[in-house]
Motif scaffolding. Structure first.
Motif, PDB file in Angstrom:
ATOM      1  N   LEU A 373       0.449   0.397   0.436  1.00 37.25           N
ATOM      2  CA  LEU A 373       1.708   0.087   1.108  1.00 37.25           C
ATOM      3  C   LEU A 373       1.792   0.743   2.486  1.00 37.25           C
ATOM      4  CD1 LEU A 373       4.204   0.469  -1.897  1.00 37.25           C
ATOM      5  CD2 LEU A 373       3.289  -1.645  -0.908  1.00 37.25           C
ATOM      6  N   PHE A 374       1.315   1.976   2.607  1.00 41.04           N
ATOM      7  CA  PHE A 374       1.437   2.697   3.884  1.00 41.04           C
ATOM      8  C   PHE A 374       0.503   2.114   4.943  1.00 41.04           C
ATOM      9  CE2 PHE A 374       0.403   6.065   6.877  1.00 41.04           C
ATOM     10  CZ  PHE A 374       1.653   6.563   7.202  1.00 41.04           C
ATOM     11  N   PHE A 375      -0.768   1.920   4.582  1.00 42.94           N
ATOM     12  CA  PHE A 375      -1.745   1.415   5.550  1.00 42.94           C
ATOM     13  C   PHE A 375      -1.816  -0.105   5.577  1.00 42.94           C
ATOM     14  CE2 PHE A 375      -3.444   5.694   4.505  1.00 42.94           C
ATOM     15  CZ  PHE A 375      -3.484   6.223   5.789  1.00 42.94           C
ATOM     16  N   LYS A 376      -1.031  -0.774   4.716  1.00 41.73           N
ATOM     17  CA  LYS A 376      -1.020  -2.233   4.643  1.00 41.73           C
ATOM     18  C   LYS A 376      -2.434  -2.772   4.440  1.00 41.73           C
ATOM     19  CE  LYS A 376       3.129  -2.574   7.511  1.00 41.73           C
ATOM     20  NZ  LYS A 376       3.730  -3.128   8.753  1.00 41.73           N
ATOM     21  N   THR A 377      -3.126  -2.174   3.471  1.00 43.06           N
ATOM     22  CA  THR A 377      -4.507  -2.545   3.177  1.00 43.06           C
ATOM     23  C   THR A 377      -4.552  -3.927   2.540  1.00 43.06           C
ATOM     24  OG1 THR A 377      -4.994  -0.217   2.779  1.00 43.06           O
ATOM     25  CG2 THR A 377      -6.619  -1.812   2.017  1.00 43.06           C
ATOM     26  N   PRO A 378      -5.387  -4.831   3.078  1.00 45.74           N
ATOM     27  CA  PRO A 378      -5.501  -6.157   2.444  1.00 45.74           C
ATOM     28  C   PRO A 378      -6.199  -6.050   1.091  1.00 45.74           C
ATOM     29  CG  PRO A 378      -7.112  -5.911   4.226  1.00 45.74           C
ATOM     30  CD  PRO A 378      -6.215  -4.715   4.293  1.00 45.74           C
ATOM     31  N   VAL A 379      -5.546  -6.554   0.056  1.00 48.91           N
ATOM     32  CA  VAL A 379      -6.081  -6.473  -1.298  1.00 48.91           C
ATOM     33  C   VAL A 379      -6.070  -7.867  -1.901  1.00 48.91           C
ATOM     34  CG1 VAL A 379      -5.820  -5.438  -3.581  1.00 48.91           C
ATOM     35  CG2 VAL A 379      -5.203  -4.126  -1.551  1.00 48.91           C
ATOM     36  N   SER A 380      -7.237  -8.318  -2.352  1.00 52.54           N
ATOM     37  CA  SER A 380      -7.334  -9.631  -2.984  1.00 52.54           C
ATOM     38  C   SER A 380      -6.886  -9.539  -4.443  1.00 52.54           C
ATOM     39  CB  SER A 380      -8.772 -10.147  -2.916  1.00 52.54           C
ATOM     40  OG  SER A 380      -9.636  -9.305  -3.665  1.00 52.54           O
ATOM     41  N   PRO A 381      -6.521 -10.669  -5.059  1.00 57.05           N
ATOM     42  CA  PRO A 381      -6.109 -10.633  -6.472  1.00 57.05           C
ATOM     43  C   PRO A 381      -7.194 -10.088  -7.394  1.00 57.05           C
ATOM     44  CG  PRO A 381      -5.447 -12.700  -5.461  1.00 57.05           C
ATOM     45  CD  PRO A 381      -6.312 -12.002  -4.456  1.00 57.05           C
TER      46      PRO A 381
END
Length: 410
Positions: A373-381
């Motif tokens: 949430l803080f670094f807005k890391t892209p995470v795939s399903p």
């Protein structure tokens, strides 16, 4: 359960006369004692069965039933004009209401420690990642973190916030291997955080139980059960799934996180071997303090050999960095690092290792979610599913370890 006996010799008195305690020192020290007349064969004082004698008994009573006078039994012989003072164990046992309040306060204290543990670990990872993004020197950062921890330990000992230990030569020799693996564990973690995302580093570090089983089997002779081995399957599978779909995947970051797992679990095994020896054993907080100081001493030559002097103001300015902001974040990361490590040992003194392991699993979930949430890391399903499976496997491993204790090979 203990009972203390006091033998006193009172002056001669008849069965109907009253003898008042004139010894002010005794009255001052034991204001809740009174003399009772002849008692049956066995009596029960606050639930404790006490054998009676032919002499008068002096029993402990509450303030509400305290009597200022006491009567002598006429059957008491001249040669046996003594009375036995029996101190009830109830004096040392708190009332039920007090016990419940103490239990509640202990639970609240433990809850606060867990919250501080999670918060300090979250901010450590955030500040550390921010620093390593612009300052890619993980060995130097590790040195600064150990230096801050050493300074805090010395302050704690200097102001008697915690007792300064008397370390023997044999203890120091036994702690050195712990300091070495602790240094390598922190260094590998910083190297991983500098290469990949915080969430991926902690996903890989979820493999700690896998290394724990292997190292415990090799060095401690603990043979894992089939249930323990089965619980590791989702851990390994989940990490593999998350690694294949990680956007920031880097082999250096991956193997650094794996090296951190190996170092940290080796430290745990060495700590077990150290704590078993009573002549060398130290409490957890003192042991961690000594490890921190030795890790700082070990990290100094390591930093000079691998990275040189990279934290001077002239070097930072020549690199175009904001010196003030970098120093503040580095200081905060060092303080949070020392705080979450110290609190972890404080919690370990209050709970069982299994409870601590479960709490560590929950902490990893909180750190992964907060960093995403803080670094807005892209995470795939698929990446999210893999991380979830791995963490669920770690929780399952903790529960299985509690039910099925490992067998020690002979």
């Amino acid at each position: 359960m203990q009972s203390n006996a006091f033998l006193l010799s009172p002056p001669h008195c008849s069965s109907s006369s009253t003898w008042y305690l004139r010894h002010t020192d005794f009255i001052y020290r034991y204001p809740n004692f009174r003399l009772n007349s002849y008692l049956p064969k066995r009596i029960s004082i606050h639930g404790v069965s006490v054998p009676s004698s032919s002499t008068t008994s002096l029993t402990y009573t509450s303030l509400s039933t305290y009597s200022n006078s006491c009567k002598w039994n006429s059957n008491t012989s001249k040669s046996g004009r003594h009375f036995e003072a029996i101190k009830s164990v109830h004096e040392t046992s708190p009332p039920s209401s007090s016990s419940s309040s103490n239990s509640l306060s202990q639970r609240l204290e433990l809850g606060v420690l867990f919250c501080l543990w999670y918060v300090s670990n979250i901010y450590f990872n955030i500040f550390n990642k921010q620093v390593l993004k612009v300052y890619p020197y993980p060995v130097t950062i590790s040195l600064i973190q150990f230096a801050i921890g050493t300074l805090l330990v010395l302050i704690m000992w200097s102001f008697n916030l915690y007792k300064r230990p008397n370390i023997t030569k044999s203890q120091l020799v036994a702690i050195v291997p712990l300091a070495i693996v602790h240094t390598m564990g922190n260094l590998c973690t910083n190297m991983s955080l500098g290469k990949v995302s915080v969430s991926f580093t902690h996903t890989v570090k979820a493999l700690e139980p896998f290394f724990s089983v292997i190292i415990s089997a090799l060095f401690l002779g603990e043979v894992p059960t089939i249930w323990v081995l089965s619980s590791l399957v989702p851990v390994v599978g989940g990490v593999a799934m998350a690694s294949l779909t990680e956007a920031s995947f880097d082999w250096v970051g991956f193997w650094s996180a794996m090296g951190s797992n190996l170092a940290n679990q080796s430290r745990n095994v060495f700590s077990k071997q150290f704590m078993v020896k009573k002549e060398e054993s130290l409490d957890n907080i003192t042991l961690f303090s000594m490890i921190t100081i030795l890790s700082f001493a070990l990290n100094v030559p390591l930093t000079l050999c691998m990275e040189g002097v990279k934290f001077s103001p002239s070097f930072l300015q020549s690199a175009g960095l904001d010196v003030r902001e970098l120093c503040v974040r580095t200081l905060l990361s060092g303080l949070c690092f020392q705080a979450h490590q110290q609190i972890a040992y404080m919690i370990l003194q209050r709970v069982s290792p299994v409870t601590h392991s479960v709490g560590n699993c929950v902490k990893r979930v909180v750190v992964i979610v907060s960093s995403v949430l803080f670094f807005k890391t892209p995470v795939s399903p698929i990446n999210s599913i893999g991380t979830g499976i791995a963490l669920a496997g770690v929780f399952l491993y903790s529960r299985v370890k509690q039910i099925n204790k490992p067998k020690r090979s002979e």
